[in-house]
Design a protein around this motif. Structure first.
Motif: not given
Length: 398
Positions: A334-357
């Motif tokens: 998944v492109s982090e830039a495309e995610f942010a452009a589409r949803f106006h939130h970064t992947v980190e903001e939405i799924y930061g905990d899940e990604i780190r785990e």
């Protein structure tokens, strides 16, 4: 500039139901097929009015067995698509085809109709395994089909293969892979058998602890070895794995499927076909008779509404979830830039905990602005993708 759109067209007919198949398909006579094609073409024509700002990049005729239709029916369906939609000049137009329902004349007619990619359902190069699956063809029938396709000028062919077939051994599966690779198709899809409720296989292997008169399923260790050997053998022949179950020669990835995993809007036509359009999902009626009657007995706009079931407007969080668990099926992730452009939130903001785990467990990796599965993550992909699904009662993000 027009937005990209994909089209899926469902042909629900086949010669006979395979033992593993839970798809919406079955035998039908000539008159029923003709009535269905008329209804299908009408649906395509009427629905096109909602997509005037879109350009169709891919068309996929699936089933069932689309090649069971006479070539003139296939040509008519595609002619309706061209007349109704803005079709890209370099559109990928795929048709599924099963050996035993084709011939040289059909192949040439498909080419003239505009088909430029074939997906041939082989499943196995072992005749006994084909018989167990309930297939109507042999390995030699497939070879004849493949050679006819090449002679007709097809230069983009996929072959479907299946592992964990009852009675299949690691050796017989490796032989299937070797035989298919030696033919040099551009694309290979390799799936493991899933016992679906309602199928013959389900009745044989799930309803009883001791199936009688049926070959045994490969054990878990053999199935794991088949999975590993798929990757090893196909990569040895120059096939790149670009999605969990799909391999291709460079530049021959299936554009239609990639669009699905990237959530490109698509419209599905025919019974049971699904659509994703302007963040709304729906499925069509699953009853063939009712589908045909709806299009023959109602005004166009009314028929279009009556055809649709399970209409759902996706929330922002649901769209985010789909972006993650579909995008992670691809090796590029998944492109982090495309995610942010589409949803106006970064992947980190939405799924930061899940990604780190998941990173700590070495199941995903972040590289060059993308989030992708590791080799270990691919092995437990269902677990990884489930981590991005919203828990019941969890507050939704916009």
């Amino acid at each position: 500039m027009k937005q990209e759109l994909e089209i899926y067209i469902h042909i629900p007919f086949c010669v006979q139901k395979c033992a593993y198949c839970d798809f919406l398909s079955g035998p039908a006579g000539k008159e029923e097929q003709e009535a269905y094609v008329r209804a299908l073409r009408r649906e395509i024509s009427v629905a096109s009015k909602m997509a005037e700002e879109y350009e169709v990049s891919t068309v996929f005729l699936g089933g069932g067995t689309p090649s069971i239709l006479p070539p003139e029916a296939v040509d008519g369906i595609l002619r309706t698509v061209r007349e109704s939609f803005s079709l890209s000049p370099n559109a990928e137009i795929t048709m599924e085809l099963n050996p035993g329902t084709d011939g040289k004349e059909k192949m040439e007619a498909y080419r003239k109709a505009g088909i430029n990619r074939l997906s041939i359902g082989l499943q196995s190069a072992n005749d006994q395994e084909l018989h167990t699956l309930g297939r109507i063809h042999t390995w030699q029938d497939f070879r004849n089909t493949y050679e006819a396709a090449r002679k007709a000028g097809f230069v983009n062919i996929n072959i479907d293969l299946m592992s964990a077939i009852p009675g299949q051994t690691l050796k017989s599966y490796e032989k299937t892979l070797e035989r298919v690779c030696s033919l040099c198709p551009e694309h290979i899809s390799a799936y493991s058998l899933i016992l679906e409720e309602g199928t013959l296989f389900w009745n044989w292997y799930e309803k009883t602890d001791h199936p009688k008169d049926h070959p045994p399923l490969p054990d878990e260790e053999t199935e794991r070895q088949m999975y590993e050997r798929t990757k090893e053998i196909l990569q040895g022949y120059g096939y790149e794995r670009y999605e969990i179950s799909n391999y291709a020669k460079k530049g021959k990835e299936c554009r239609h499927n990639i669009g699905y995993w990237r959530r490109i809007p698509y419209l599905g036509f025919g019974v049971g076909a699904a659509s994703l359009f302007e963040e709304q999902r729906w499925s069509n009626l699953r009853d063939r008779k009712k589908y045909v009657e709806t299009w023959s007995e109602n005004e166009p706009k009314e028929a279009l509404l009556l055809t649709r079931e399970e209409v759902q407007k996706l929330s922002g969080r649901e769209a985010q979830e789909e972006t993650m668990f579909l995008g992670l099926r691809m090796m590029e992730g998944v492109s982090e830039a495309e995610f942010a452009a589409r949803f106006h939130h970064t992947v980190e903001e939405i799924y930061g905990d899940e990604i780190r785990e998941l990173e700590q467990e070495h199941l995903i990796q972040r590289k060059q602005g993308r989030i992708a599965l590791t080799d270990r993550g691919i092995d437990v992909s269902n677990h990884v993708m489930a981590c991005f699904l919203q828990d019941e009662g969890e507050e939704e993000s916009s």
